[in-house]
Design a protein around this motif. Structure first.
Motif, PDB file in Angstrom:
ATOM      1  N   UNK A   1       0.818  -1.213   0.000  1.00  0.00           N
ATOM      2  CA  UNK A   1       0.000   0.000   0.000  1.00  0.00           C
ATOM      3  C   UNK A   1       0.857   1.271   0.000  1.00  0.00           C
ATOM      4  N   UNK A   2       2.062   1.177   0.524  1.00  0.00           N
ATOM      5  CA  UNK A   2       2.970   2.332   0.460  1.00  0.00           C
ATOM      6  C   UNK A   2       3.403   2.582  -0.982  1.00  0.00           C
ATOM      7  N   UNK A   3       3.663   1.519  -1.737  1.00  0.00           N
ATOM      8  CA  UNK A   3       4.024   1.698  -3.155  1.00  0.00           C
ATOM      9  C   UNK A   3       2.859   2.283  -3.946  1.00  0.00           C
ATOM     10  N   UNK A   4       1.620   1.937  -3.557  1.00  0.00           N
ATOM     11  CA  UNK A   4       0.444   2.535  -4.198  1.00  0.00           C
ATOM     12  C   UNK A   4       0.435   4.037  -3.937  1.00  0.00           C
ATOM     13  N   UNK A   5       0.739   4.420  -2.697  1.00  0.00           N
ATOM     14  CA  UNK A   5       0.781   5.837  -2.354  1.00  0.00           C
ATOM     15  C   UNK A   5       1.845   6.591  -3.129  1.00  0.00           C
ATOM     16  N   UNK A   6       2.988   5.964  -3.346  1.00  0.00           N
ATOM     17  CA  UNK A   6       4.068   6.620  -4.096  1.00  0.00           C
ATOM     18  C   UNK A   6       3.702   6.825  -5.557  1.00  0.00           C
ATOM     19  N   UNK A   7       2.678   6.132  -6.019  1.00  0.00           N
ATOM     20  CA  UNK A   7       2.212   6.335  -7.393  1.00  0.00           C
ATOM     21  C   UNK A   7       1.209   7.459  -7.512  1.00  0.00           C
ATOM     22  N   UNK A   8       0.848   8.069  -6.378  1.00  0.00           N
ATOM     23  CA  UNK A   8      -0.210   9.084  -6.364  1.00  0.00           C
ATOM     24  C   UNK A   8       0.254  10.481  -6.711  1.00  0.00           C
ATOM     25  N   UNK A   9       0.602  10.703  -7.948  1.00  0.00           N
ATOM     26  CA  UNK A   9       1.042  12.019  -8.390  1.00  0.00           C
ATOM     27  C   UNK A   9      -0.138  12.900  -8.788  1.00  0.00           C
ATOM     28  N   UNK A  10      -0.257  14.054  -8.138  1.00  0.00           N
ATOM     29  CA  UNK A  10      -1.334  14.981  -8.484  1.00  0.00           C
ATOM     30  C   UNK A  10      -1.112  15.595  -9.865  1.00  0.00           C
ATOM     31  N   UNK A  11       0.141  15.601 -10.304  1.00  0.00           N
ATOM     32  CA  UNK A  11       0.439  16.130 -11.642  1.00  0.00           C
ATOM     33  C   UNK A  11      -0.217  15.266 -12.715  1.00  0.00           C
ATOM     34  N   UNK A  12      -0.300  13.944 -12.444  1.00  0.00           N
ATOM     35  CA  UNK A  12      -0.925  13.049 -13.415  1.00  0.00           C
ATOM     36  C   UNK A  12      -2.425  13.294 -13.506  1.00  0.00           C
ATOM     37  N   UNK A  13      -3.004  13.730 -12.382  1.00  0.00           N
ATOM     38  CA  UNK A  13      -4.440  14.015 -12.376  1.00  0.00           C
ATOM     39  C   UNK A  13      -4.757  15.114 -13.387  1.00  0.00           C
ATOM     40  N   UNK A  14      -3.884  16.115 -13.448  1.00  0.00           N
ATOM     41  CA  UNK A  14      -4.098  17.226 -14.384  1.00  0.00           C
ATOM     42  C   UNK A  14      -4.106  16.751 -15.833  1.00  0.00           C
ATOM     43  N   UNK A  15      -3.276  15.723 -16.123  1.00  0.00           N
ATOM     44  CA  UNK A  15      -3.195  15.228 -17.493  1.00  0.00           C
ATOM     45  C   UNK A  15      -4.494  14.567 -17.936  1.00  0.00           C
TER      46      UNK A  15
ATOM     47  N   UNK B   1       0.207   4.776   3.432  1.00  0.00           N
ATOM     48  CA  UNK B   1      -0.163   5.123   2.062  1.00  0.00           C
ATOM     49  C   UNK B   1      -0.311   6.623   1.880  1.00  0.00           C
ATOM     50  N   UNK B   2      -0.946   7.276   2.836  1.00  0.00           N
ATOM     51  CA  UNK B   2      -1.156   8.718   2.699  1.00  0.00           C
ATOM     52  C   UNK B   2       0.130   9.514   2.911  1.00  0.00           C
ATOM     53  N   UNK B   3       1.008   9.020   3.776  1.00  0.00           N
ATOM     54  CA  UNK B   3       2.324   9.654   3.925  1.00  0.00           C
ATOM     55  C   UNK B   3       3.096   9.532   2.614  1.00  0.00           C
ATOM     56  N   UNK B   4       2.972   8.364   1.963  1.00  0.00           N
ATOM     57  CA  UNK B   4       3.649   8.141   0.681  1.00  0.00           C
ATOM     58  C   UNK B   4       3.112   9.090  -0.398  1.00  0.00           C
ATOM     59  N   UNK B   5       1.808   9.318  -0.401  1.00  0.00           N
ATOM     60  CA  UNK B   5       1.210  10.257  -1.370  1.00  0.00           C
ATOM     61  C   UNK B   5       1.782  11.656  -1.164  1.00  0.00           C
ATOM     62  N   UNK B   6       1.835  12.077   0.093  1.00  0.00           N
ATOM     63  CA  UNK B   6       2.355  13.417   0.410  1.00  0.00           C
ATOM     64  C   UNK B   6       3.820  13.528   0.001  1.00  0.00           C
ATOM     65  N   UNK B   7       4.612  12.492   0.354  1.00  0.00           N
ATOM     66  CA  UNK B   7       6.035  12.518   0.000  1.00  0.00           C
ATOM     67  C   UNK B   7       6.228  12.561  -1.506  1.00  0.00           C
ATOM     68  N   UNK B   8       5.448  11.752  -2.231  1.00  0.00           N
ATOM     69  CA  UNK B   8       5.594  11.703  -3.693  1.00  0.00           C
ATOM     70  C   UNK B   8       5.425  13.088  -4.299  1.00  0.00           C
ATOM     71  N   UNK B   9       4.410  13.809  -3.868  1.00  0.00           N
ATOM     72  CA  UNK B   9       4.114  15.104  -4.470  1.00  0.00           C
ATOM     73  C   UNK B   9       5.083  16.200  -4.031  1.00  0.00           C
ATOM     74  N   UNK B  10       5.594  16.093  -2.783  1.00  0.00           N
ATOM     75  CA  UNK B  10       6.646  17.012  -2.349  1.00  0.00           C
ATOM     76  C   UNK B  10       7.922  16.734  -3.128  1.00  0.00           C
TER      77      UNK B  10
END
Length: 409
Positions: A85-99, A263-272
């Protein structure tokens, strides 16, 4: 491993290392059977589900025959779940959402509504057949949109609240949903395409970039020890911080599965990290680690299922999951298709939602592929569906599940 007599039956106690070994061997067995049996391949049944369920059936027969009861040490199951689930979070790029643009946001919102409705249907239907509401939640978005991963993760949470057999029910419902999603997705899309005489647009005919290409995930890559350790360090740090957050929240009386914080920490880290470039994230390696962790985690969860707990629940459970299948069929045809524009891309995305809304993202991809092979490609669908199904839905789906669990515990 050691043996002893417990309650008049020979009990085989399998230690932690042997349990891990068995889980890996069953994963290989599942892969082998998936290649050999067309049914498994056609409906995208995960290899760990095949191997793990086969073993749990054998264990059931041995126990019911009073031959031997197998007890396994699943200490390592939780860490593998956290890694996945941490690897899932690391895939959570908000930049991809814009695309993905507006269609992605609409599809995402429709998936969020589906997650909420699945839990409502689960709770209401469970009460109607005299089951505990939490079992309804287990047969809601936990096992439907969440699939086997969420079922194996949230089942023990419900059992910790005194709901006996919650994990077995969730896994069984996820399996039923997975097969159902593969059965209805393609036919629904075909019906919509034929009824409205839909054809691919010019952009789709050119087959532009897929989700993985946009996300920067290569199908092949060279994994070095240094790169692997960097990704593992990032995952471990996210897991540790997430666990601390979950422990703090748990003190408030709120039930929160351990992997949610990670997972949510991973999402935050990915985008930072996308903005500051703190470390180099190699998404091929991260996906590889996630795939291995998921395979072992699911294999371990499935092989330790207590199938005998389904004896008194099978009939009522079947009624609940059939309600879920009927709802998603009507929802995709009369709501999702219309809100997505009633065009060819919308029809393909309907097939995708039926797949991951009842099973998993690979199921969605298989549904869409089977339809596009006959009618033509859909660039928009192959970008949006995996992007939402892989991790975006979890940003809303998991908090929704947690709310329902805490409400009906």
């Amino acid at each position: 491993m050691k043996t002893e007599i417990i309650e008049g039956i020979l009990t085989l106690k399998v230690d932690m290392v042997s349990t891990l070994t068995l889980a890996i061997l069953l994963l290989f067995l599942g892969n082998f059977l998936k290649k050999k049996v067309k049914f498994f391949e056609k409906f995208c049944i995960p290899a760990p589900v095949i191997g793990g369920l086969l073993f749990s059936i054998v264990a059931l027969i041995l126990k019911q025959s009073n031959v031997v009861n197998i007890s396994m040490d699943i200490t390592l199951q939780s860490p593998f779940m956290l890694v996945f689930f941490t690897t899932i979070g690391l895939g959570g790029s908000f930049a991809l959402v814009k695309k993905g643009g507006v269609p992605l946001i609409i599809y995402w919102l429709l998936c969020c509504i589906l997650a909420i409705m699945q839990n409502i249907i689960g709770v209401v239907a469970a009460k109607a057949v005299n089951l505990h509401p939490l079992l309804g939640v287990m047969m809601g978005s936990v096992s439907m949109e969440g699939g086997h991963g969420a079922a194996a993760a949230f089942g023990p949470v419900a059992e910790g609240l005194g709901i006996e057999g919650a994990t077995t029910v969730a896994i069984a419902a996820a399996t039923f949903g997975l097969i159902s999603g593969g059965l209805i997705g393609g036919p629904i899309a075909k019906m919509l395409i034929d009824k409205y005489d839909l054809t691919p647009n010019e952009e789709s005919k050119e087959k532009s970039k897929s989700y993985k290409e946009v996300a920067g995930i290569k199908d092949i890559g060279k994994v070095t020890s240094q790169m692997f350790l960097i990704q593992l360090a990032v995952i471990s740090v996210c897991m540790s911080i997430g666990s601390l957050i979950c422990d703090w929240i748990a003190k408030t009386g709120t039930v929160l599965p351990g992997y949610v914080g990670a997972m949510f920490v991973a999402v935050i880290f990915r985008n930072i990290n996308d903005k500051l470039s703190i470390v180099k994230l190699d998404f091929y390696t991260i996906e590889l680690i996630g795939d291995v962790a998921l395979g072992i985690f699911l294999s371990m969860a499935l092989m330790t299922l207590k199938l005998w707990e389904l004896a008194n629940l099978a009939g009522p459970m079947l009624i609940v999951v059939i309600c879920q299948v009927v709802f998603i069929a009507l929802y995709t045809i009369f709501v999702v298709f219309r809100f997505l524009g009633k065009d060819f891309d919308a029809a393909i995305m309907v097939a995708g939602m039926a797949g991951h809304g009842l099973g998993a993202t690979p199921n969605a991809m298989a549904n869409m592929s089977s339809v596009t092979e006959k009618y033509g490609h859909s660039t928009k669908a192959f970008l949006i569906v995996p992007l939402v199904g892989a991790f975006l839905i979890d940003l809303v789906g998991i908090p929704t599940i947690i709310w329902f669990i805490n409400t009906f515990k």
